[in-house]
Design a protein around this motif. Structure first.
Motif, mmCIF file in Angstrom:
data_model
loop_
_atom_site.group_PDB
_atom_site.id
_atom_site.type_symbol
_atom_site.label_atom_id
_atom_site.label_comp_id
_atom_site.label_asym_id
_atom_site.label_seq_id
_atom_site.Cartn_x
_atom_site.Cartn_y
_atom_site.Cartn_z
ATOM 1 N N GLU A 1 0.833 -1.321 -0.565
ATOM 2 C CA GLU A 1 0.055 -0.014 0.189
ATOM 3 C C GLU A 1 0.776 1.286 -0.373
ATOM 4 N N ALA B 1 0.109 4.093 -2.164
ATOM 5 C CA ALA B 1 -0.555 5.355 -2.446
ATOM 6 C C ALA B 1 0.914 6.687 -2.419
ATOM 7 N N TRP C 1 -2.831 -0.438 -4.985
ATOM 8 C CA TRP C 1 -3.377 -0.396 -3.506
ATOM 9 C C TRP C 1 -4.252 -1.206 -3.670
ATOM 10 N N GLN D 1 -2.919 5.963 5.100
ATOM 11 C CA GLN D 1 -2.382 6.579 3.195
ATOM 12 C C GLN D 1 -1.863 7.882 3.150
#
Length: 300
Positions: free
Chosen positions: A25, A29, A53, A209
């Motif tokens: 992630e 991000a 993601w 995030q």
């Protein structure tokens, strides 16, 4: 094999999968247009359009489902302690398989975290989980305090590294989600905790995030992981009637929390006196890498 050991094995596997997902992630991000915890719906739209993601989030969801299964087999405190071992996984992923590439401060933070978790596990060994339900007033105050602290951290810039402070806010929200998951397991009127579970995990994911864009995965998710696991352990003693240790176990637990706090501080100062600016990232074709598809500037 006793159910508790099966539960702890599932918890460890969950930690491996979840923290590997955090690394995926983070990489996704960091390449996206600026995300802001103050604009969660816009951020969600941007994230859901990115396949990399989504892959990481799917893995994180799998890890969370395994965590819920582990809670059915082992005491909450032990599951949380094992789950926090994922900090080591994050360190390994951040260094691309070469821990020597980590800065000395990061290496020290990981050692302190692992030592703290080991001491915490020793202090909890042999304890019996209580089936006592928390008081409605007590759990309401706890959840509101954690959520309120997270909101205050998000809204107030600090001299602490911004990735770490947002990671701290995400950890506070995730801890509310974990406690809500335990409450939902009681059934009946406790099912109302589904509301706080969904809100806490949803907003916490959005905040994390944004933290990824302001620092590395170890700083952002590492801080979140430690807070997520430490607070429910404390809640077990305060709200769920679990017995506080005594003697050498008490000393081990105090030392454990001291190590975890020191590790969090080390991670928080990894970026210096946080500027609040996002980490550099590569924009997509035709986009300004600093602002993405719109003129909206990143928020602190």
């Amino acid at each position: 094999m006793p159910p508790v050991w099966i539960g702890l094995t599932v918890a460890f596997t969950s930690a491996l999968i979840t923290n590997a997902a955090y690394s995926l992630e983070h990489d996704a991000a960091a390449a996206l247009p600026p995300l802001s915890p103050r604009r969660p719906f816009r951020s969600a739209r941007v994230l859901l359009r990115d396949r990399r993601w989504l892959l990481g989030f799917a893995a994180e969801t799998t890890g969370w489902l395994m965590y819920v299964a582990a809670l059915r087999l082992a005491p909450l405190a032990l599951v949380q302690s094992v789950g926090a071992s994922g900090v080591a996984v994050l360190a390994f992923a951040s260094a691309r398989g070469h821990p020597s590439r980590l800065a000395r401060r990061e290496q020290a933070a990981v050692v302190l975290a692992v030592a703290g978790l080991a001491l915490l596990g020793l202090s909890l060994a042999g304890t019996v989980e209580s089936d006592q339900r928390p008081s409605v007033i007590g759990i309401t105050i706890w959840l509101a305090a954690s959520g309120g602290a997270a909101v205050a951290i998000i809204a107030t810039p600090t001299r602490f590294g911004r990735a770490a402070s947002l990671g701290l806010a995400a950890g506070l929200l995730f801890s509310d989600g974990d406690l809500s998951a335990k409450l939902v397991g009681y059934g009946g009127p406790w099912l109302v905790a589904l509301v706080t579970l969904i809100v806490a995990y949803g907003v916490g994911t959005s905040v994390l995030q944004s933290a990824y864009q302001r620092g590395d995965a170890l700083t952002a998710a590492g801080t979140a992981t430690m807070v997520t696991n430490a607070l429910p352990i404390a809640a077990g003693f305060v709200l769920f009637g679990e017995t506080l240790p005594s003697g050498t176990r008490a000393i081990a637990q105090v030392a454990a929390f001291a190590c975890l706090v020191a590790s969090a501080v080390a991670l928080g100062h990894q970026q210096g006196q946080g500027t609040g600016q996002p980490a550099p990232r590569t924009g997509r074709a035709g986009e300004d890498p600093a602002t993405g598809p719109s003129t909206t500037q990143p928020e602190p």
